[in-house]
Design an enzyme around this catalytic site. Structure first.
Site, short mmCIF file in Angstrom:
data_model
loop_
_atom_site.label_atom_id
_atom_site.label_comp_id
_atom_site.label_asym_id
_atom_site.label_seq_id
_atom_site.Cartn_x
_atom_site.Cartn_y
_atom_site.Cartn_z
CG ASP A 185 -55.00 -44.87 9.64
OD1 ASP A 185 -55.96 -44.23 10.03
OD2 ASP A 185 -53.97 -44.64 9.45
N GLY A 448 -52.98 -48.33 3.05
CA GLY A 448 -52.18 -49.44 4.02
C GLY A 448 -52.50 -50.74 3.43
#
Length: 486
Positions: A185, A448
Protein backbone atom coordinates in the site's frame (compact mmCIF):
# COMPACT_ATOMS: atom_id res chain seq x y z
CA UNK A 1 -15.61 -19.10 -21.66
CA UNK A 2 -19.11 -19.99 -20.59
CA UNK A 3 -21.34 -22.87 -21.53
CA UNK A 4 -24.76 -21.39 -22.13
CA UNK A 5 -27.92 -23.36 -21.39
CA UNK A 6 -31.03 -22.61 -23.49
CA UNK A 7 -33.23 -22.17 -20.43
CA UNK A 8 -30.96 -19.34 -19.21
CA UNK A 9 -30.83 -17.56 -22.58
CA UNK A 10 -31.71 -13.90 -22.67
CA UNK A 11 -33.30 -12.19 -25.64
CA UNK A 12 -30.71 -12.54 -28.41
CA UNK A 13 -28.52 -9.55 -29.17
CA UNK A 14 -28.37 -8.56 -32.87
CA UNK A 15 -25.25 -9.80 -34.65
CA UNK A 16 -22.44 -7.46 -35.67
CA UNK A 17 -21.15 -10.18 -37.95
CA UNK A 18 -22.07 -13.81 -38.52
CA UNK A 19 -20.33 -16.21 -40.88
CA UNK A 20 -19.13 -19.77 -41.32
CA UNK A 21 -15.50 -20.27 -40.26
CA UNK A 22 -13.09 -23.11 -39.54
CA UNK A 23 -12.71 -23.99 -35.83
CA UNK A 24 -10.43 -26.94 -35.12
CA UNK A 25 -10.73 -27.98 -38.77
CA UNK A 26 -14.56 -28.03 -38.73
CA UNK A 27 -16.72 -25.52 -40.61
CA UNK A 28 -18.79 -23.84 -37.87
CA UNK A 29 -21.17 -20.84 -37.74
CA UNK A 30 -19.57 -18.02 -35.70
CA UNK A 31 -21.36 -14.87 -34.55
CA UNK A 32 -20.18 -11.67 -32.81
CA UNK A 33 -23.19 -9.98 -31.21
CA UNK A 34 -23.71 -6.29 -30.53
CA UNK A 35 -23.30 -6.83 -26.77
CA UNK A 36 -19.88 -8.42 -27.28
CA UNK A 37 -20.58 -12.15 -27.16
CA UNK A 38 -18.80 -14.50 -29.51
CA UNK A 39 -21.01 -17.53 -30.17
CA UNK A 40 -20.43 -20.78 -31.98
CA UNK A 41 -21.26 -24.50 -31.74
CA UNK A 42 -18.74 -27.13 -30.79
CA UNK A 43 -19.35 -30.66 -29.44
CA UNK A 44 -23.03 -29.90 -29.38
CA UNK A 45 -22.67 -26.98 -26.95
CA UNK A 46 -23.20 -23.31 -27.64
CA UNK A 47 -20.34 -21.31 -26.15
CA UNK A 48 -19.71 -17.64 -25.61
CA UNK A 49 -16.80 -15.35 -24.89
CA UNK A 50 -18.01 -12.06 -23.45
CA UNK A 51 -16.25 -8.72 -23.68
CA UNK A 52 -14.83 -9.36 -20.20
CA UNK A 53 -12.83 -12.31 -21.50
CA UNK A 54 -11.36 -10.94 -24.75
CA UNK A 55 -8.02 -9.16 -24.26
CA UNK A 56 -7.09 -8.61 -27.89
CA UNK A 57 -6.70 -10.41 -31.20
CA UNK A 58 -4.06 -10.97 -33.83
CA UNK A 59 -4.03 -12.17 -37.43
CA UNK A 60 -1.65 -15.05 -38.14
CA UNK A 61 -1.73 -15.98 -41.80
CA UNK A 62 -5.31 -16.89 -42.64
CA UNK A 63 -6.25 -17.34 -38.99
CA UNK A 64 -7.55 -14.95 -36.34
CA UNK A 65 -6.27 -15.59 -32.82
CA UNK A 66 -8.32 -14.21 -29.93
CA UNK A 67 -6.39 -13.81 -26.68
CA UNK A 68 -8.92 -14.60 -23.98
CA UNK A 69 -9.23 -15.22 -20.27
CA UNK A 70 -10.91 -18.30 -18.85
CA UNK A 71 -12.30 -17.91 -15.37
CA UNK A 72 -11.05 -20.26 -12.69
CA UNK A 73 -11.18 -20.20 -8.93
CA UNK A 74 -7.73 -20.76 -7.52
CA UNK A 75 -5.10 -19.22 -5.33
CA UNK A 76 -6.07 -17.04 -2.39
CA UNK A 77 -2.51 -16.00 -1.68
CA UNK A 78 -1.92 -12.32 -2.20
CA UNK A 79 0.59 -11.68 -4.91
CA UNK A 80 0.93 -15.36 -5.71
CA UNK A 81 0.59 -17.17 -8.99
CA UNK A 82 -2.67 -18.55 -10.25
CA UNK A 83 -5.65 -16.49 -9.30
CA UNK A 84 -9.08 -16.43 -10.89
CA UNK A 85 -8.11 -16.43 -14.57
CA UNK A 86 -6.11 -18.50 -17.03
CA UNK A 87 -4.97 -17.35 -20.46
CA UNK A 88 -6.33 -19.30 -23.41
CA UNK A 89 -6.25 -18.61 -27.13
CA UNK A 90 -9.30 -19.14 -29.35
CA UNK A 91 -8.39 -19.52 -33.02
CA UNK A 92 -10.71 -19.47 -36.02
CA UNK A 93 -10.10 -19.26 -39.76
CA UNK A 94 -12.46 -17.27 -42.02
CA UNK A 95 -13.08 -19.01 -45.34
CA UNK A 96 -12.06 -16.06 -47.52
CA UNK A 97 -10.02 -12.84 -47.32
CA UNK A 98 -12.96 -10.42 -47.28
CA UNK A 99 -14.50 -12.28 -44.36
CA UNK A 100 -11.24 -12.15 -42.39
CA UNK A 101 -10.95 -8.39 -42.96
CA UNK A 102 -14.54 -7.85 -41.88
CA UNK A 103 -14.05 -9.95 -38.75
CA UNK A 104 -10.97 -7.93 -37.82
CA UNK A 105 -12.79 -4.62 -38.37
CA UNK A 106 -15.76 -5.67 -36.21
CA UNK A 107 -13.58 -7.10 -33.42
CA UNK A 108 -11.45 -3.94 -33.37
CA UNK A 109 -14.53 -1.71 -33.27
CA UNK A 110 -15.98 -3.75 -30.44
CA UNK A 111 -12.81 -3.66 -28.32
CA UNK A 112 -12.28 0.06 -29.01
CA UNK A 113 -15.85 0.76 -27.86
CA UNK A 114 -15.22 -0.59 -24.36
CA UNK A 115 -15.23 2.55 -22.23
CA UNK A 116 -12.47 2.90 -19.66
CA UNK A 117 -10.05 0.30 -20.98
CA UNK A 118 -6.58 1.83 -20.59
CA UNK A 119 -4.22 2.06 -23.54
CA UNK A 120 -1.16 3.47 -21.78
CA UNK A 121 -0.21 3.20 -18.11
CA UNK A 122 2.51 4.51 -15.83
CA UNK A 123 3.67 1.57 -13.69
CA UNK A 124 5.62 1.80 -10.43
CA UNK A 125 7.35 -1.37 -9.29
CA UNK A 126 8.65 -1.35 -5.72
CA UNK A 127 11.48 -3.91 -5.52
CA UNK A 128 11.93 -3.38 -1.76
CA UNK A 129 8.42 -4.11 -0.44
CA UNK A 130 7.37 -7.27 1.43
CA UNK A 131 9.43 -10.28 0.38
CA UNK A 132 11.05 -8.22 -2.41
CA UNK A 133 9.23 -10.13 -5.14
CA UNK A 134 7.60 -7.20 -6.97
CA UNK A 135 9.98 -7.29 -9.93
CA UNK A 136 9.38 -11.04 -10.43
CA UNK A 137 5.61 -10.65 -10.05
CA UNK A 138 5.57 -7.84 -12.60
CA UNK A 139 7.67 -9.67 -15.22
CA UNK A 140 6.00 -13.07 -14.86
CA UNK A 141 2.37 -12.30 -14.02
CA UNK A 142 1.54 -8.66 -14.76
CA UNK A 143 3.40 -7.62 -17.90
CA UNK A 144 2.31 -10.64 -20.01
CA UNK A 145 -1.37 -9.81 -19.39
CA UNK A 146 -0.87 -6.14 -20.27
CA UNK A 147 1.06 -7.18 -23.38
CA UNK A 148 -1.76 -9.52 -24.42
CA UNK A 149 -4.25 -6.67 -23.94
CA UNK A 150 -2.04 -4.32 -26.03
CA UNK A 151 -1.62 -1.91 -23.12
CA UNK A 152 1.53 0.22 -23.41
CA UNK A 153 3.55 0.51 -20.20
CA UNK A 154 6.02 3.09 -18.96
CA UNK A 155 7.71 1.22 -16.10
CA UNK A 156 9.56 2.89 -13.25
CA UNK A 157 11.21 0.98 -10.41
CA UNK A 158 11.13 3.02 -7.21
CA UNK A 159 14.66 3.59 -5.94
CA UNK A 160 13.94 5.13 -2.54
CA UNK A 161 11.11 6.16 -0.25
CA UNK A 162 8.92 8.94 -1.74
CA UNK A 163 10.36 8.35 -5.24
CA UNK A 164 6.87 7.67 -6.67
CA UNK A 165 5.50 10.77 -4.94
CA UNK A 166 8.21 12.97 -6.45
CA UNK A 167 7.56 11.60 -9.92
CA UNK A 168 3.77 11.99 -10.02
CA UNK A 169 4.02 15.45 -8.51
CA UNK A 170 5.90 16.77 -11.53
CA UNK A 171 5.54 14.59 -14.65
CA UNK A 172 3.15 15.10 -17.57
CA UNK A 173 0.21 12.84 -16.78
CA UNK A 174 -1.87 13.71 -19.84
CA UNK A 175 -0.41 10.83 -21.88
CA UNK A 176 -1.55 8.18 -19.39
CA UNK A 177 -4.89 6.47 -18.81
CA UNK A 178 -3.91 5.47 -15.28
CA UNK A 179 -1.17 4.71 -12.77
CA UNK A 180 -0.40 1.20 -11.51
CA UNK A 181 1.43 0.34 -8.28
CA UNK A 182 3.05 -3.11 -8.16
CA UNK A 183 3.75 -2.94 -4.45
CA UNK A 184 2.14 -2.95 -1.06
CA UNK A 185 0.00 0.00 0.00
CA UNK A 186 2.95 2.36 0.49
CA UNK A 187 3.44 3.35 -3.15
CA UNK A 188 -0.31 3.97 -3.53
CA UNK A 189 -0.13 6.42 -0.63
CA UNK A 190 2.85 8.16 -2.22
CA UNK A 191 1.02 8.46 -5.54
CA UNK A 192 -2.10 9.95 -3.94
CA UNK A 193 -0.03 12.45 -1.93
CA UNK A 194 1.93 13.40 -5.04
CA UNK A 195 -1.23 13.97 -7.08
CA UNK A 196 -2.72 16.13 -4.32
CA UNK A 197 0.36 18.36 -4.25
CA UNK A 198 0.03 19.22 -7.95
CA UNK A 199 -1.37 22.55 -9.08
CA UNK A 200 -3.77 20.60 -11.32
CA UNK A 201 -4.77 18.18 -8.55
CA UNK A 202 -8.47 18.29 -9.45
CA UNK A 203 -7.74 16.91 -12.90
CA UNK A 204 -4.92 14.64 -11.74
CA UNK A 205 -7.15 12.87 -9.19
CA UNK A 206 -9.47 11.74 -11.98
CA UNK A 207 -6.66 9.53 -13.24
CA UNK A 208 -7.42 6.05 -11.88
CA UNK A 209 -4.85 4.24 -9.77
CA UNK A 210 -4.50 0.46 -9.92
CA UNK A 211 -3.00 -1.84 -7.32
CA UNK A 212 -1.18 -5.13 -7.90
CA UNK A 213 -0.35 -6.92 -4.61
CA UNK A 214 3.39 -7.25 -4.05
CA UNK A 215 3.99 -6.04 -0.49
CA UNK A 216 3.41 -6.98 3.13
CA UNK A 217 -0.05 -5.53 3.67
CA UNK A 218 -1.95 -5.18 0.38
CA UNK A 219 -5.03 -3.88 2.22
CA UNK A 220 -6.39 -1.67 -0.56
CA UNK A 221 -6.38 -4.29 -3.32
CA UNK A 222 -7.76 -6.92 -0.91
CA UNK A 223 -10.60 -4.48 -0.12
CA UNK A 224 -11.32 -4.13 -3.85
CA UNK A 225 -11.14 -7.79 -4.87
CA UNK A 226 -12.64 -9.59 -1.88
CA UNK A 227 -16.24 -8.24 -2.08
CA UNK A 228 -16.62 -9.58 -5.63
CA UNK A 229 -15.19 -13.00 -4.77
CA UNK A 230 -11.82 -12.55 -6.47
CA UNK A 231 -8.61 -13.81 -4.90
CA UNK A 232 -5.99 -11.28 -3.88
CA UNK A 233 -3.60 -12.23 -6.68
CA UNK A 234 -1.54 -10.34 -9.22
CA UNK A 235 -3.50 -11.81 -12.12
CA UNK A 236 -6.93 -10.86 -10.74
CA UNK A 237 -5.70 -7.35 -9.93
CA UNK A 238 -4.20 -6.89 -13.40
CA UNK A 239 -7.36 -8.10 -15.15
CA UNK A 240 -9.37 -5.59 -13.10
CA UNK A 241 -7.12 -2.80 -14.36
CA UNK A 242 -7.36 -3.97 -17.99
CA UNK A 243 -11.17 -3.95 -17.85
CA UNK A 244 -11.04 -0.32 -16.80
CA UNK A 245 -13.87 -0.05 -14.28
CA UNK A 246 -13.44 2.74 -11.74
CA UNK A 247 -14.62 3.79 -8.32
CA UNK A 248 -14.05 6.82 -6.14
CA UNK A 249 -12.16 6.75 -2.84
CA UNK A 250 -12.41 8.95 0.25
CA UNK A 251 -9.22 10.77 1.23
CA UNK A 252 -8.48 11.80 4.82
CA UNK A 253 -6.45 14.92 5.56
CA UNK A 254 -4.29 14.64 8.68
CA UNK A 255 -3.25 18.10 9.91
CA UNK A 256 -0.85 19.35 12.55
CA UNK A 257 -0.35 23.07 12.26
CA UNK A 258 0.39 23.75 8.61
CA UNK A 259 1.78 20.22 8.05
CA UNK A 260 -0.53 17.87 6.17
CA UNK A 261 -0.54 14.22 5.18
CA UNK A 262 -3.18 12.61 2.98
CA UNK A 263 -4.27 9.15 4.06
CA UNK A 264 -6.25 6.58 2.07
CA UNK A 265 -5.95 3.48 4.24
CA UNK A 266 -5.75 3.95 8.00
CA UNK A 267 -4.34 5.69 11.05
CA UNK A 268 -3.29 3.76 14.16
CA UNK A 269 -2.01 4.55 17.63
CA UNK A 270 -1.33 2.08 20.41
CA UNK A 271 -1.22 -1.68 19.90
CA UNK A 272 -1.89 -1.76 16.14
CA UNK A 273 0.67 0.97 15.38
CA UNK A 274 3.28 -0.68 17.59
CA UNK A 275 2.79 -4.03 15.81
CA UNK A 276 2.77 -2.47 12.35
CA UNK A 277 5.93 -0.39 12.79
CA UNK A 278 8.01 -2.31 15.32
CA UNK A 279 7.54 -5.58 13.39
CA UNK A 280 9.63 -4.11 10.56
CA UNK A 281 12.57 -5.99 12.03
CA UNK A 282 10.79 -9.15 10.79
CA UNK A 283 9.98 -7.80 7.31
CA UNK A 284 11.67 -10.83 5.73
CA UNK A 285 8.76 -12.93 7.01
CA UNK A 286 6.23 -11.12 4.81
CA UNK A 287 2.74 -10.72 6.29
CA UNK A 288 3.48 -13.34 9.01
CA UNK A 289 5.55 -10.68 10.77
CA UNK A 290 2.35 -9.07 12.09
CA UNK A 291 1.17 -12.28 13.79
CA UNK A 292 4.54 -13.10 15.34
CA UNK A 293 5.19 -9.65 16.74
CA UNK A 294 1.53 -9.18 17.66
CA UNK A 295 1.80 -12.08 20.08
CA UNK A 296 4.86 -10.51 21.68
CA UNK A 297 3.09 -7.18 22.11
CA UNK A 298 0.02 -8.75 23.71
CA UNK A 299 2.12 -10.66 26.24
CA UNK A 300 3.85 -7.40 27.19
CA UNK A 301 0.76 -5.23 26.75
CA UNK A 302 1.05 -1.44 26.76
CA UNK A 303 -1.65 1.10 27.53
CA UNK A 304 -1.51 4.77 26.66
CA UNK A 305 -2.94 7.89 28.26
CA UNK A 306 -4.66 10.32 25.94
CA UNK A 307 -7.95 11.56 24.53
CA UNK A 308 -9.82 11.26 21.26
CA UNK A 309 -12.55 13.55 19.93
CA UNK A 310 -14.82 12.71 17.04
CA UNK A 311 -17.92 13.77 15.14
CA UNK A 312 -20.06 10.64 14.89
CA UNK A 313 -21.90 9.68 11.73
CA UNK A 314 -25.71 9.47 11.97
CA UNK A 315 -26.67 6.53 14.14
CA UNK A 316 -23.49 6.59 16.26
CA UNK A 317 -24.26 9.62 18.44
CA UNK A 318 -24.44 7.55 21.64
CA UNK A 319 -20.69 6.83 21.62
CA UNK A 320 -18.48 8.86 23.92
CA UNK A 321 -19.47 11.95 25.87
CA UNK A 322 -20.36 15.45 24.62
CA UNK A 323 -17.33 17.69 24.15
CA UNK A 324 -16.36 21.02 22.69
CA UNK A 325 -13.47 21.41 20.30
CA UNK A 326 -11.55 24.56 19.55
CA UNK A 327 -10.27 24.15 16.03
CA UNK A 328 -6.57 24.68 15.42
CA UNK A 329 -6.82 27.87 13.36
CA UNK A 330 -3.38 27.31 11.89
CA UNK A 331 -4.60 23.98 10.44
CA UNK A 332 -7.94 25.22 9.22
CA UNK A 333 -6.81 28.29 7.28
CA UNK A 334 -5.73 27.42 3.76
CA UNK A 335 -2.78 29.25 2.30
CA UNK A 336 -4.04 30.43 -1.08
CA UNK A 337 -0.47 30.86 -2.32
CA UNK A 338 0.35 27.20 -1.78
CA UNK A 339 -0.23 24.93 -4.78
CA UNK A 340 -2.16 21.73 -4.35
CA UNK A 341 -5.05 20.47 -2.30
CA UNK A 342 -5.41 21.96 1.17
CA UNK A 343 -8.00 19.65 2.72
CA UNK A 344 -11.81 19.72 2.86
CA UNK A 345 -13.52 23.01 3.47
CA UNK A 346 -15.40 22.02 6.64
CA UNK A 347 -16.49 24.27 9.51
CA UNK A 348 -15.48 21.93 12.34
CA UNK A 349 -16.57 24.18 15.20
CA UNK A 350 -20.21 23.85 14.15
CA UNK A 351 -20.19 20.06 14.47
CA UNK A 352 -21.40 17.95 17.40
CA UNK A 353 -18.21 16.62 18.97
CA UNK A 354 -17.93 13.65 21.37
CA UNK A 355 -14.93 12.44 23.34
CA UNK A 356 -13.37 9.33 24.89
CA UNK A 357 -10.58 9.49 27.45
CA UNK A 358 -7.84 6.94 28.03
CA UNK A 359 -6.11 4.83 28.90
CA UNK A 360 -6.26 3.11 25.50
CA UNK A 361 -4.89 -0.19 24.28
CA UNK A 362 -5.51 0.76 20.66
CA UNK A 363 -7.09 3.46 18.52
CA UNK A 364 -7.54 2.52 14.87
CA UNK A 365 -9.12 4.63 12.14
CA UNK A 366 -9.90 2.94 8.82
CA UNK A 367 -10.95 4.09 5.36
CA UNK A 368 -11.41 0.67 3.69
CA UNK A 369 -12.35 -2.76 5.10
CA UNK A 370 -9.03 -4.61 4.93
CA UNK A 371 -5.87 -3.39 6.64
CA UNK A 372 -3.84 -6.27 5.20
CA UNK A 373 -4.62 -9.40 3.21
CA UNK A 374 -5.53 -11.28 6.41
CA UNK A 375 -6.87 -8.40 8.50
CA UNK A 376 -10.52 -7.36 8.06
CA UNK A 377 -10.07 -4.36 10.32
CA UNK A 378 -13.29 -2.46 9.56
CA UNK A 379 -15.89 -4.80 8.02
CA UNK A 380 -18.43 -2.01 7.48
CA UNK A 381 -16.06 0.49 5.87
CA UNK A 382 -17.01 1.89 2.45
CA UNK A 383 -14.74 3.36 -0.21
CA UNK A 384 -16.60 6.62 -0.66
CA UNK A 385 -19.23 7.16 2.05
CA UNK A 386 -17.51 10.27 3.46
CA UNK A 387 -16.83 8.59 6.82
CA UNK A 388 -13.94 6.84 8.55
CA UNK A 389 -14.49 3.71 10.64
CA UNK A 390 -13.15 4.05 14.19
CA UNK A 391 -12.15 0.96 16.20
CA UNK A 392 -11.29 1.74 19.84
CA UNK A 393 -10.06 -0.68 22.48
CA UNK A 394 -9.59 0.40 26.05
CA UNK A 395 -8.94 -1.99 28.94
CA UNK A 396 -8.96 -5.60 27.74
CA UNK A 397 -7.74 -8.80 29.46
CA UNK A 398 -4.83 -10.45 27.65
CA UNK A 399 -6.67 -13.72 27.01
CA UNK A 400 -9.62 -11.84 25.54
CA UNK A 401 -7.20 -9.79 23.46
CA UNK A 402 -5.54 -12.94 22.12
CA UNK A 403 -8.97 -14.20 21.11
CA UNK A 404 -9.73 -10.88 19.44
CA UNK A 405 -6.54 -11.07 17.38
CA UNK A 406 -7.64 -14.41 15.92
CA UNK A 407 -10.91 -12.80 14.84
CA UNK A 408 -9.25 -10.07 12.78
CA UNK A 409 -9.28 -12.33 9.73
CA UNK A 410 -13.09 -12.31 9.50
CA UNK A 411 -13.92 -8.96 11.13
CA UNK A 412 -15.80 -10.41 14.11
CA UNK A 413 -13.45 -8.64 16.54
CA UNK A 414 -15.67 -5.56 16.25
CA UNK A 415 -18.48 -7.48 18.00
CA UNK A 416 -16.45 -7.77 21.21
CA UNK A 417 -17.68 -5.89 24.30
CA UNK A 418 -14.12 -4.62 24.65
CA UNK A 419 -14.28 -2.86 21.27
CA UNK A 420 -16.11 0.33 20.30
CA UNK A 421 -16.81 0.40 16.55
CA UNK A 422 -18.36 3.46 14.94
CA UNK A 423 -18.24 5.76 11.93
CA UNK A 424 -16.97 9.33 12.18
CA UNK A 425 -16.68 12.29 9.83
CA UNK A 426 -14.01 14.19 11.77
CA UNK A 427 -11.50 13.06 14.39
CA UNK A 428 -8.88 14.46 16.75
CA UNK A 429 -6.16 12.44 18.46
CA UNK A 430 -4.42 13.75 21.55
CA UNK A 431 -1.83 11.04 22.30
CA UNK A 432 -0.16 10.62 25.66
CA UNK A 433 2.46 8.52 27.41
CA UNK A 434 2.37 4.90 28.53
CA UNK A 435 0.55 4.47 31.80
CA UNK A 436 3.29 2.30 33.32
CA UNK A 437 6.28 4.31 32.06
CA UNK A 438 5.38 7.99 31.76
CA UNK A 439 8.72 8.87 30.20
CA UNK A 440 7.84 6.67 27.21
CA UNK A 441 5.40 7.59 24.46
CA UNK A 442 4.05 5.80 21.42
CA UNK A 443 4.04 5.78 17.63
CA UNK A 444 1.40 7.21 15.32
CA UNK A 445 1.17 5.20 12.12
CA UNK A 446 -0.67 6.20 8.96
CA UNK A 447 -0.93 3.90 5.96
CA UNK A 448 1.96 1.76 7.17
CA UNK A 449 4.43 4.60 7.69
CA UNK A 450 5.44 6.45 10.86
CA UNK A 451 3.68 9.79 11.10
CA UNK A 452 5.04 10.69 14.56
CA UNK A 453 7.37 9.13 17.16
CA UNK A 454 7.07 9.90 20.86
CA UNK A 455 9.80 9.99 23.47
CA UNK A 456 11.74 6.73 23.84
CA UNK A 457 9.59 4.98 21.25
CA UNK A 458 10.92 2.62 18.57
CA UNK A 459 13.62 4.43 16.52
CA UNK A 460 12.60 7.69 18.21
CA UNK A 461 15.74 9.42 16.93
CA UNK A 462 14.55 9.13 13.33
CA UNK A 463 12.83 12.17 11.87
CA UNK A 464 9.07 11.95 11.32
CA UNK A 465 6.68 14.20 9.39
CA UNK A 466 4.80 15.34 12.50
CA UNK A 467 5.44 15.64 16.22
CA UNK A 468 3.86 13.35 18.80
CA UNK A 469 0.99 15.67 19.65
CA UNK A 470 -2.54 16.62 18.68
CA UNK A 471 -3.64 15.63 15.17
CA UNK A 472 -6.79 16.71 13.36
CA UNK A 473 -8.37 14.47 10.71
CA UNK A 474 -11.08 15.35 8.20
CA UNK A 475 -12.50 13.43 5.25
CA UNK A 476 -13.18 14.46 1.67
CA UNK A 477 -15.71 12.14 0.07
CA UNK A 478 -14.74 10.34 -3.15
CA UNK A 479 -11.73 12.54 -3.85
CA UNK A 480 -9.43 9.95 -5.50
CA UNK A 481 -10.10 7.38 -8.24
CA UNK A 482 -9.20 3.68 -8.31
CA UNK A 483 -9.32 0.96 -10.93
CA UNK A 484 -11.91 -1.49 -9.62
CA UNK A 485 -13.07 -5.00 -10.61
CA UNK A 486 -16.64 -3.72 -10.94
Amino acid sequence: MDTLHPENDRLPSPPLISDRVLINGVITPLTLTADGELQWTESGLRKSTTEKEILSFAVEGNKVKLKTLVERRGSICCGGSGGDYARKDFVFEPLYDESRKLWCDKLRQRLDSLVGRPKRLLVFVNPFGGKKTARKIFLEEVKPLFDDAHVQLDVQETKYQLHAKEMVRSIDLSKYDGIVCVSGDGVLVEVVNGLLERADWRTALKLPIGMVPAGSGNGMIKSLLDPVGLSCSAASATVSIIRGHRRSLDVATISQGTTKFFSVLMLAWGLVADIDIESEKFRWMGSARFDVYGLQRIICLRQYNGRILFVPAPGFESNGKPASYNVDKESSVSDKTVLGYQGPDTNLEDLEWREMKGPFVSVWLHNVPWGAENTLAAPNAKFSDGFLDLIVMKDCPKLALLSLMTKLSDGTHVQSPYVSYLKVKAFVLEPGSRIDEEDKEGIIDSDGEVLARGRRSYKCDEKALMSYGKLQITVDQGLATLFSPE
